[in-house]
Write a protein that holds these residues in place. Structure first.
Motif, short mmCIF file in Angstrom:
data_model
loop_
_atom_site.label_atom_id
_atom_site.label_comp_id
_atom_site.label_asym_id
_atom_site.label_seq_id
_atom_site.Cartn_x
_atom_site.Cartn_y
_atom_site.Cartn_z
N LEU A 1 2.95 47.57 46.21
CA LEU A 1 2.10 47.56 47.58
C LEU A 1 0.75 46.86 47.30
N GLY A 2 0.06 46.56 46.22
CA GLY A 2 -0.95 45.82 45.95
C GLY A 2 -0.61 44.23 46.39
N ILE A 3 0.68 43.96 45.85
CA ILE A 3 1.01 42.34 46.05
C ILE A 3 1.21 42.36 47.62
N ALA A 4 1.69 43.24 48.30
CA ALA A 4 2.07 43.23 49.66
C ALA A 4 0.86 43.19 50.51
N LYS A 5 -0.03 44.01 50.01
CA LYS A 5 -1.37 43.69 50.69
C LYS A 5 -2.07 42.91 50.63
N SER A 6 -2.15 42.08 49.34
CA SER A 6 -2.71 40.98 49.07
C SER A 6 -2.10 39.76 49.85
N LEU A 7 -0.92 39.62 49.97
CA LEU A 7 -0.08 38.50 50.60
C LEU A 7 -0.10 38.99 52.37
N ARG A 8 -0.12 39.98 52.34
CA ARG A 8 0.34 40.35 53.76
C ARG A 8 1.78 40.04 54.26
N LYS A 9 2.51 40.10 53.18
CA LYS A 9 3.94 39.95 53.33
C LYS A 9 4.73 41.14 52.63
N PRO A 10 6.18 41.25 52.98
CA PRO A 10 6.96 42.10 52.34
C PRO A 10 7.18 42.00 51.00
N VAL A 11 7.39 42.93 50.01
CA VAL A 11 7.45 42.96 48.69
C VAL A 11 8.72 44.01 48.56
N ALA A 12 9.60 43.68 47.61
CA ALA A 12 10.89 44.40 47.32
C ALA A 12 10.80 45.29 46.36
N ILE A 13 11.14 46.49 46.07
CA ILE A 13 11.07 47.22 45.26
C ILE A 13 12.53 47.96 44.82
N LEU A 14 12.74 48.06 43.57
CA LEU A 14 14.17 48.39 43.18
C LEU A 14 14.09 49.39 42.10
N CYS A 15 14.83 50.42 42.07
CA CYS A 15 14.94 51.42 41.14
C CYS A 15 16.55 52.08 41.17
N THR A 16 16.81 52.91 40.29
CA THR A 16 18.03 53.37 40.11
C THR A 16 17.95 54.73 40.75
N SER A 17 19.04 55.55 40.55
CA SER A 17 19.04 56.71 41.43
C SER A 17 18.32 57.75 40.84
N GLY A 18 18.35 59.06 41.63
CA GLY A 18 17.54 60.25 41.09
C GLY A 18 16.18 60.44 41.42
N THR A 19 15.46 60.86 40.60
CA THR A 19 14.22 61.22 40.79
C THR A 19 13.45 59.68 40.45
N ALA A 20 13.83 58.76 39.98
CA ALA A 20 13.43 57.32 40.07
C ALA A 20 12.88 57.05 41.40
N ALA A 21 13.69 57.20 42.29
CA ALA A 21 13.27 56.93 43.50
C ALA A 21 12.13 57.79 44.09
N ALA A 22 12.29 59.17 43.68
CA ALA A 22 11.31 60.07 44.38
C ALA A 22 9.84 59.77 43.83
N ASN A 23 9.73 59.19 42.81
CA ASN A 23 8.47 58.54 42.29
C ASN A 23 7.78 57.47 43.15
N TYR A 24 8.65 56.88 43.98
CA TYR A 24 8.02 55.93 44.93
C TYR A 24 7.35 56.54 46.17
N TYR A 25 7.47 57.77 46.33
CA TYR A 25 7.19 58.40 47.70
C TYR A 25 5.46 58.18 47.80
N PRO A 26 4.41 58.73 46.91
CA PRO A 26 3.32 58.50 47.28
C PRO A 26 2.90 57.11 47.78
N ALA A 27 3.28 55.91 47.00
CA ALA A 27 3.22 54.70 47.27
C ALA A 27 3.87 54.16 48.96
N ILE A 28 4.96 55.06 49.35
CA ILE A 28 5.74 54.65 50.44
C ILE A 28 4.83 55.40 51.63
N ILE A 29 4.14 56.46 51.51
CA ILE A 29 3.41 57.13 52.42
C ILE A 29 2.12 56.54 52.63
#
Lengths: 583, 583
Positions: free
Chosen positions: B63-91
């Motif tokens: 999020l910090g990179i994307a904010k700074s660059l004003r450009k999309p940044v990709a994030i990648l994780c494995t299956s399971g609760t790993a992805a759920a940890n993304y939720y706060p930043a996604i919101i």
């Protein structure tokens, strides 16, 4: 009616009812919007309040209490991303069937989706990972709305608890001013039905006697049967499954989380070294069953999973009191939705008891041989992950709980932690098998059950470092065995290890942290273990310590892989020799 | 077609296209299921790979990179609760309109909802908080499916970026074996359209010339108008809004996140002390407008929000290029969906320029007086939160970014950080205003923009301590001013503070941590500040340091409250005297 009076009465009715449903523990994260609920809860004499700044850790901490008590625990946070931090623990609770009552404070309707601060869309925030979601009515002190608050509360607790247990989510719209009037003497007096508004009795799934008799008849026909017990935590399961096994003369392949490897029940039929000997194809041929009866979630052992899959042509019964579909390889032939303990009791009644079973003897013999050979791990002089787990059953005091991290620890436990006569409860987060929230879950369990030992790798320890704060703030005793191999040890066992170019970058991921700093920050005791002598003396010395204690055992990922491989190969050769009659 | 070839070609086509859309940065959290995507990404010469163990921090870092660059940044994780940890930043990304491309690896269909390890329901995992969700087709190397992978990728990046920007989520089912063949020379060769499969041109919302002329005519009729600029981060907005203000002769009330308080544009019309003087009712009467034009998200200042609400009977125009509904008090009379910069440019063309405006003069005069009086904060000899923020504009080097925590820091910045001629970009997470993920967002921004200063309170610092790992692993320069008042300082300013019985337990929440330990663990430099002299010299000394540097300024919550109140009261009296003609 004045705003504060509406707010206070409504929230107090909810909280009073919550206590009546049997909830004793509430984990609160500080915030403004949740003020009415937090203050009313703090005022209740029968609630234990646990404060946790980091909501992610807070929810896992609550999960740990709920797992340990097998009772619902409530969590409360303010509006916004605070609630989103609950998501990993909620998903874990959902898949591991642990009852949680998730309470989130929200902006009132007029402040939603209009750019108000800390306002996000909290409706169905946790999607399909909660069993029930309720957008609560705005607080009102009418008879009708107080009854509403109480009956929703009773219902939420019942839904969370009933099989399969899981999380429920209630979202409360609170309008400013947020401070309730908690000074009232009769705050928790319930005007009607002072013992609780509605009590919910939930039955368990059970089959008819005819069906039990029929199934017992089928099972009795088999000589070559095995019972597989995966993760399951029911209070009276152990004694009943062992009775059933004794009647059928079937071996029980007991996952470490089946709670069957320790305890006061009979261990005569327990097989605990299958993860090693089922890697051997001679062995798999010699032990080929004609029927499999399975209880609990899927076992940890990959060797066992493969064995189950390879035997997909035989009848495979799965007993599931939570009516799920625990069958990743689609090998089940009979899905039986029935409480597991009840099933064992009822079937045992109708089974024609066998006296002897050669097939069982063969399983027990190979299991015994495997364990004898596995004991070679004890000869290793260096610090070794396998040896550490091998020694645990001896070291850990009777009555303790052992919490085990995912990835390598739970697998090593499976391989090296064998049957014993202590009462040691094994816990892990095996709903979604994450490396997140492990410290908090263990410390939550430790808050209600002592003594508590936690064994984790360094990445898992790092992931939930914040969880250690609870041990400091509440002086919770927890002993952590930190197996530090500086990175993701499990990947060395996977095909990714054959890709040296990106292995350390993407999978090994060493983080080179000196965790002693973190432990000191949380007022913990830190022992850096350099030899087995020191480990043993530290372990004994720390036994009666209070608070946080961390013993760090540094190991080497490459050497660990070699140790495991060499040992498995050695044991496998010995088993083959035995089976093939080579002395 | 062989499995590995299907997997490799499909993922490589996706990654090659991702780079063509302009994505340069990918934040990867280690895991097994995500192996194909992670390895292919690591192989691409034009992607910067950032590894983050803790997925919660990883997503905020992105999020910090994307904010700074004003450009999309990709994030990648494995299956399971790993992805759920993304939720706060996604919101947070959703509400603060930051483009993120969220990539999650998932089990293939046959391993879903059947008790397979680390398998959770990832379909629509982030609910309504992503702009687009795609359950990707299983990997296949047919022309059709490679076109599919590429066009979904191009579309995802375009959706993430187009106004209002936000997160998108693509879920990839990957079957074992997971290791792709990245050794191929032509891995990223695109067989057709080698410059990218489909380029997406997205226009901005703009009104017709007739409508601009009509609106300009309306605005020109007013003498008593004010422009309110809340958080907004558009590249050419500053020069265009100041031109429009100059034509209309309206003051611009500039939130610190409007990016108008610093920079090279004209500051003649900028009002930056309204948070203080709009607490005074004489002042609010004297400065009562006849029209309000508002840009950006809601400003931080509660005094300003109340002022806007109190003037609900006048026309209130809200210009929003993202077509949202930023109107928490329902005071807007005209909602205008038009790109903000375009609006300023186009309206300015049709405005009949005024020479002079007494109303403007009054605003500027009171603003100036307020700032003169606020400077009294500099007389405080003890360490003081207000004084710290007052000094920032002087201390921080030209060209720097200042990242500000929520709760007190952003409010103190609003009160004490005034107009200056440096180029200082101000950043904060004001989508959902959480205290979570702040360190990671700032360090992410620091990875692509230097120098970076972060100012946070102790609870915010604690909440994302794990975020510091990135600074250590990647030697990212970041200077953190840690304002440690041992707890939740903002609550002292709220009505909860009147409830001493539960205040410290539920709201004050002191955690008594010596953060020096944590900073040392992450190889950072830690300065405990005890005097202003030391602060100034440390600040200067640390300026050219590399890596992590933390300056801890310990303050007292009670004294801080008194300081703020006394200062506001003092300034308010002075303003009233001025307005009422008392010398």
């Amino acid at each position: 009616m004045d705003h504060q009076e509406n707010l206070t009465a409504y929230v107090a009715a909810f909280v009073a009812e919550l206590v009546k449903t049997g909830v004793k523990d509430v984990v609160i994260s500080p915030g403004s919007r949740s003020t009415p609920m937090a203050m009313v809860m703090a005022e209740h004499p029968d609630l234990r309040i646990h404060i946790h700044i980091d909501e992610r850790s807070a929810a896992f901490f609550a999960l740990g209490i709920a797992k340990s008590l097998r009772k619902p625990v409530a969590i409360l946070c303010t509006s916004g991303t605070a609630a989103a931090n609950y998501y990993p623990a909620i998903i874990e609770a959902h898949y591991s069937r642990v009852p949680l009552i998730v309470l989130t404070a929200d902006r009132p309707h007029e402040l939603r989706d209009v750019g108000a601060p800390q306002a996000i869309d909290q409706i169905h925030l946790f999607g399909k990972h909660v069993k029930w979601f309720v957008e609560m009515a705005p607080p009102e002190k009418t008879d009708e709305m107080l009854r509403y608050a109480r009956s929703v509360c009773a219902r939420a607790a019942a839904i969370a608890l009933r099989s399969p247990s899981g999380p429920v989510h209630l979202n409360f719209p609170f309008r400013e001013p947020l401070v309730p009037n908690v000074g009232k003497e009769d705050l928790f007096d319930l005007p009607v039905r002072s013992d609780g508004y509605v009590s919910v009795e939930t039955g368990e799934l059970t089959l008819s006697e005819e069906k039990y008799e029929e199934l017992a008849g089928i099972l009795s026909q088999y000589d070559k049967g095995i019972i597989v017990c995966g993760p399951l935590d029911e209070e009276f399961f152990a004694e009943n499954i062992t009775k059933l096994a004794s009647a059928l003369k079937f071996p029980i392949l007991a996952d470490p989380l089946s709670q069957l490897r320790s305890g006061k029940h009979s261990k005569d039929y327990i097989v605990d070294a299958y993860d090693t000997f089922l890697r051997n194809s001679d062995c798999k041929k010699a032990l080929k069953p004609d029927i499999i009866i399975r209880f609990g979630a899927m076992p940890v052992s990959k060797a066992l999973s493969i064995f189950i899959k390879e035997n997909m042509n035989i009848p495979q019964f799965v007993i599931d009191g939570g009516a799920g579909w625990r069958d990743p390889a689609a090998t089940t032939s009979n899905m039986i939705y029935c409480n597991e303990t009840e099933f064992c009791k009822s079937i045992a009644k109708y089974v024609s008891e066998k006296n002897h079973n050669q097939f069982l003897d063969k399983w027990l013999e190979i299991n015994k041989l495997t364990k004898t050979k596995l004991s070679k791990i004890n000869d290793i002089e260096e610090l070794s992950e396998g040896k550490l787990f091998y020694q645990l059953a001896d070291l850990i005091p009777d009555g303790a709980t052992l919490f085990v991290g995912n990835s390598m620890p739970i697998r090593d436990l499976d391989t090296f932690f064998h049957v014993n006569d202590k009462s040691i409860r094994i816990m892990a987060n095996r709903g979604a098998n994450g490396i997140d929230g492990i410290i908090s879950t263990a410390i939550g369990a430790a808050a209600v059950s002592q003594p508590m030992y936690l064994i984790v790798g360094d990445l898992t320890f790092f992931h939930d470092l914040n969880g250690l704060l609870a041990a400091k703030l509440y002086d919770i005793n927890i002993k952590i065995l930190l197996v530090n191999n500086n990175g993701g040890g499990i990947f060395s066992f996977l095909p990714q290890a054959s890709q040296p170019k990106y292995f350390e970058l993407l999978f090994g991921t060493p983080i080179d942290l000196n965790f002693e700093y973190a432990v000191r920050m949380y007022n913990g005791k830190f022992d850096k273990i350099t030899s087995w002598e020191q480990f043993n003396s530290s372990f004994l010395r720390n036994m009666d310590d209070s608070g946080l204690s961390v013993m760090e055992i540094s190991t080497d990922r490459d050497r660990n892989l070699i140790e495991h491989r060499e040992l498995w190969n050695y044991v496998s050769r010995e088993i083959s020799n035995k089976i093939n009659g080579v002395s």
